[in-house]
Write a protein that holds these residues in place. Structure first.
Motif, PDB file in Angstrom:
ATOM      1  N   GLN A   1       0.851  -1.181   0.000  1.00 20.65           N
ATOM      2  CA  GLN A   1       0.000   0.000   0.000  1.00 20.65           C
ATOM      3  C   GLN A   1       0.890   1.235   0.000  1.00 20.65           C
ATOM      4  O   GLN A   1       2.087   1.134   0.235  1.00 20.65           O
ATOM      5  N   ILE A   2       0.303   2.366  -0.269  1.00 25.53           N
ATOM      6  CA  ILE A   2       1.075   3.609  -0.271  1.00 25.53           C
ATOM      7  C   ILE A   2       1.416   3.974   1.180  1.00 25.53           C
ATOM      8  O   ILE A   2       0.543   3.940   2.052  1.00 25.53           O
ATOM      9  N   PRO A   3       2.670   4.298   1.472  1.00 26.09           N
ATOM     10  CA  PRO A   3       3.063   4.638   2.840  1.00 26.09           C
ATOM     11  C   PRO A   3       2.277   5.825   3.405  1.00 26.09           C
ATOM     12  O   PRO A   3       1.875   6.738   2.667  1.00 26.09           O
ATOM     13  N   THR A   4       2.081   5.799   4.716  1.00 27.01           N
ATOM     14  CA  THR A   4       1.342   6.845   5.427  1.00 27.01           C
ATOM     15  C   THR A   4       2.102   7.280   6.666  1.00 27.01           C
ATOM     16  O   THR A   4       2.975   6.556   7.163  1.00 27.01           O
ATOM     17  N   LEU A   5       1.739   8.469   7.166  1.00 26.54           N
ATOM     18  CA  LEU A   5       2.282   9.005   8.423  1.00 26.54           C
ATOM     19  C   LEU A   5       1.149   9.581   9.259  1.00 26.54           C
ATOM     20  O   LEU A   5       0.244  10.211   8.707  1.00 26.54           O
ATOM     21  N   THR A   6       1.231   9.398  10.565  1.00 27.26           N
ATOM     22  CA  THR A   6       0.329  10.045  11.508  1.00 27.26           C
ATOM     23  C   THR A   6       1.174  10.545  12.672  1.00 27.26           C
ATOM     24  O   THR A   6       1.945   9.769  13.253  1.00 27.26           O
ATOM     25  N   PHE A   7       1.046  11.827  12.997  1.00 30.77           N
ATOM     26  CA  PHE A   7       1.802  12.438  14.082  1.00 30.77           C
ATOM     27  C   PHE A   7       0.899  12.633  15.296  1.00 30.77           C
ATOM     28  O   PHE A   7      -0.212  13.134  15.155  1.00 30.77           O
ATOM     29  N   ASP A   8       1.383  12.263  16.468  1.00 32.59           N
ATOM     30  CA  ASP A   8       0.668  12.497  17.724  1.00 32.59           C
ATOM     31  C   ASP A   8       1.471  13.501  18.539  1.00 32.59           C
ATOM     32  O   ASP A   8       2.509  13.144  19.109  1.00 32.59           O
ATOM     33  N   PRO A   9       1.022  14.766  18.600  1.00 33.25           N
ATOM     34  CA  PRO A   9       1.809  15.794  19.287  1.00 33.25           C
ATOM     35  C   PRO A   9       1.832  15.639  20.815  1.00 33.25           C
ATOM     36  O   PRO A   9       2.745  16.133  21.455  1.00 33.25           O
ATOM     37  N   GLN A  10       0.842  14.945  21.386  1.00 34.68           N
ATOM     38  CA  GLN A  10       0.842  14.748  22.845  1.00 34.68           C
ATOM     39  C   GLN A  10       1.980  13.832  23.278  1.00 34.68           C
ATOM     40  O   GLN A  10       2.682  14.117  24.237  1.00 34.68           O
ATOM     41  N   SER A  11       2.157  12.730  22.571  1.00 36.99           N
ATOM     42  CA  SER A  11       3.210  11.778  22.943  1.00 36.99           C
ATOM     43  C   SER A  11       4.475  11.946  22.099  1.00 36.99           C
ATOM     44  O   SER A  11       5.455  11.232  22.317  1.00 36.99           O
ATOM     45  N   MET A  12       4.424  12.861  21.125  1.00 39.11           N
ATOM     46  CA  MET A  12       5.533  13.090  20.190  1.00 39.11           C
ATOM     47  C   MET A  12       5.955  11.777  19.522  1.00 39.11           C
ATOM     48  O   MET A  12       7.130  11.449  19.416  1.00 39.11           O
ATOM     49  N   THR A  13       4.933  11.036  19.043  1.00 36.27           N
ATOM     50  CA  THR A  13       5.183   9.796  18.320  1.00 36.27           C
ATOM     51  C   THR A  13       4.625   9.907  16.906  1.00 36.27           C
ATOM     52  O   THR A  13       3.704  10.676  16.641  1.00 36.27           O
ATOM     53  N   VAL A  14       5.209   9.123  16.026  1.00 34.53           N
ATOM     54  CA  VAL A  14       4.761   9.027  14.645  1.00 34.53           C
ATOM     55  C   VAL A  14       4.473   7.555  14.378  1.00 34.53           C
ATOM     56  O   VAL A  14       5.140   6.673  14.930  1.00 34.53           O
ATOM     57  N   SER A  15       3.485   7.291  13.573  1.00 38.48           N
ATOM     58  CA  SER A  15       3.170   5.916  13.200  1.00 38.48           C
ATOM     59  C   SER A  15       2.648   5.922  11.775  1.00 38.48           C
ATOM     60  O   SER A  15       2.353   6.970  11.208  1.00 38.48           O
ATOM     61  N   GLY A  16       2.526   4.733  11.206  1.00 39.16           N
ATOM     62  CA  GLY A  16       1.992   4.642   9.860  1.00 39.16           C
ATOM     63  C   GLY A  16       2.321   3.329   9.212  1.00 39.16           C
ATOM     64  O   GLY A  16       2.683   2.355   9.875  1.00 39.16           O
ATOM     65  N   SER A  17       2.215   3.341   7.900  1.00 45.77           N
ATOM     66  CA  SER A  17       2.537   2.187   7.085  1.00 45.77           C
ATOM     67  C   SER A  17       3.749   2.547   6.234  1.00 45.77           C
ATOM     68  O   SER A  17       3.816   3.641   5.678  1.00 45.77           O
ATOM     69  N   SER A  18       4.680   1.625   6.139  1.00 44.91           N
ATOM     70  CA  SER A  18       5.853   1.851   5.293  1.00 44.91           C
ATOM     71  C   SER A  18       5.727   1.108   3.965  1.00 44.91           C
ATOM     72  O   SER A  18       6.709   0.882   3.297  1.00 44.91           O
ATOM     73  N   SER A  19       4.531   0.724   3.610  1.00 50.38           N
ATOM     74  CA  SER A  19       4.115   0.052   2.380  1.00 50.38           C
ATOM     75  C   SER A  19       3.612  -1.339   2.715  1.00 50.38           C
ATOM     76  O   SER A  19       2.446  -1.616   2.551  1.00 50.38           O
ATOM     77  N   CYS A  20       4.454  -2.177   3.235  1.00 52.25           N
ATOM     78  CA  CYS A  20       4.063  -3.543   3.582  1.00 52.25           C
ATOM     79  C   CYS A  20       3.822  -3.661   5.085  1.00 52.25           C
ATOM     80  O   CYS A  20       2.885  -4.315   5.517  1.00 52.25           O
ATOM     81  N   ASN A  21       4.628  -3.020   5.875  1.00 47.09           N
ATOM     82  CA  ASN A  21       4.587  -3.137   7.331  1.00 47.09           C
ATOM     83  C   ASN A  21       4.114  -1.857   8.000  1.00 47.09           C
ATOM     84  O   ASN A  21       4.146  -0.781   7.403  1.00 47.09           O
ATOM     85  N   SER A  22       3.728  -1.992   9.262  1.00 48.16           N
ATOM     86  CA  SER A  22       3.398  -0.839  10.102  1.00 48.16           C
ATOM     87  C   SER A  22       4.646  -0.438  10.869  1.00 48.16           C
ATOM     88  O   SER A  22       5.511  -1.267  11.132  1.00 48.16           O
ATOM     89  N   PHE A  23       4.726   0.845  11.222  1.00 49.50           N
ATOM     90  CA  PHE A  23       5.863   1.310  12.009  1.00 49.50           C
ATOM     91  C   PHE A  23       5.390   2.335  13.029  1.00 49.50           C
ATOM     92  O   PHE A  23       4.305   2.905  12.911  1.00 49.50           O
ATOM     93  N   SER A  24       6.237   2.585  14.015  1.00 53.64           N
ATOM     94  CA  SER A  24       6.000   3.661  14.976  1.00 53.64           C
ATOM     95  C   SER A  24       7.343   4.056  15.572  1.00 53.64           C
ATOM     96  O   SER A  24       8.311   3.310  15.500  1.00 53.64           O
TER      97      SER A  24
END
Length: 150
Positions: free
Chosen positions: A61-84
């Protein structure tokens, strides 16, 4: 005399118009923004990387990003896998900490590998005309993302 007045008025109008913003930048916040709020107000889907428009890889799938400013974390998809992982942002500076991801094997891992190695080089960001743009330390554009609704 009328010609001189017309030229003078034209010169004044050009001068006033040029005082508002530096060349090549926008005056409204919807055009150019570099704040944590605008970074985290959307989920982001990769549009281009290293100057190339992204297409959906086989089995991925096309990679995605989501930013959480409260915890200063990023997560998403790197195409095949999820990351954080963690990120830091101050003004237009942006950097990512170590990103941890799942380890599924997909038919084509090229997109995933390129995405993770490219995002590691991001050092600043801007949001221009609703796109999130990540640049390296020299200002070279690495990636651009389109907004996705949360």
């Amino acid at each position: 005399m009328k010609k001189l007045i017309g030229i003078t008025l034209l010169a004044v109008a050009i001068f006033i118009a040029s005082c508002g913003t530096p060349s090549g930048t926008a005056s409204s916040n919807t055009k150019l923004s570099k704040t944590l709020t605008t970074l985290s107000q959307n989920n982001w889907q990769l549009f281009s990387m290293n100057g190339q428009k992204i297409t959906v890889p086989d089995g991925g799938q096309i990679p995605t990003l989501t930013f959480d400013p409260q915890s200063m974390t990023v997560s998403g998809s790197s195409s095949c896998n999820s990351f954080s992982g963690s990120f830091t942002a101050e003004k237009d500076a942006l950097s990512f900490g170590n990103l941890a991801g799942t380890r599924m094997m997909c038919p084509d891992m090229k997109m995933e590998t390129a995405f993770l190695s490219t995002i590691a080089n991001a050092k600043n960001f801007s949001i221009y005309e609703s796109k999130l743009v990540l640049n390296d330390a020299s200002g070279k554009q690495l990636m651009s993302f389109d907004p996705l609704s949360k």
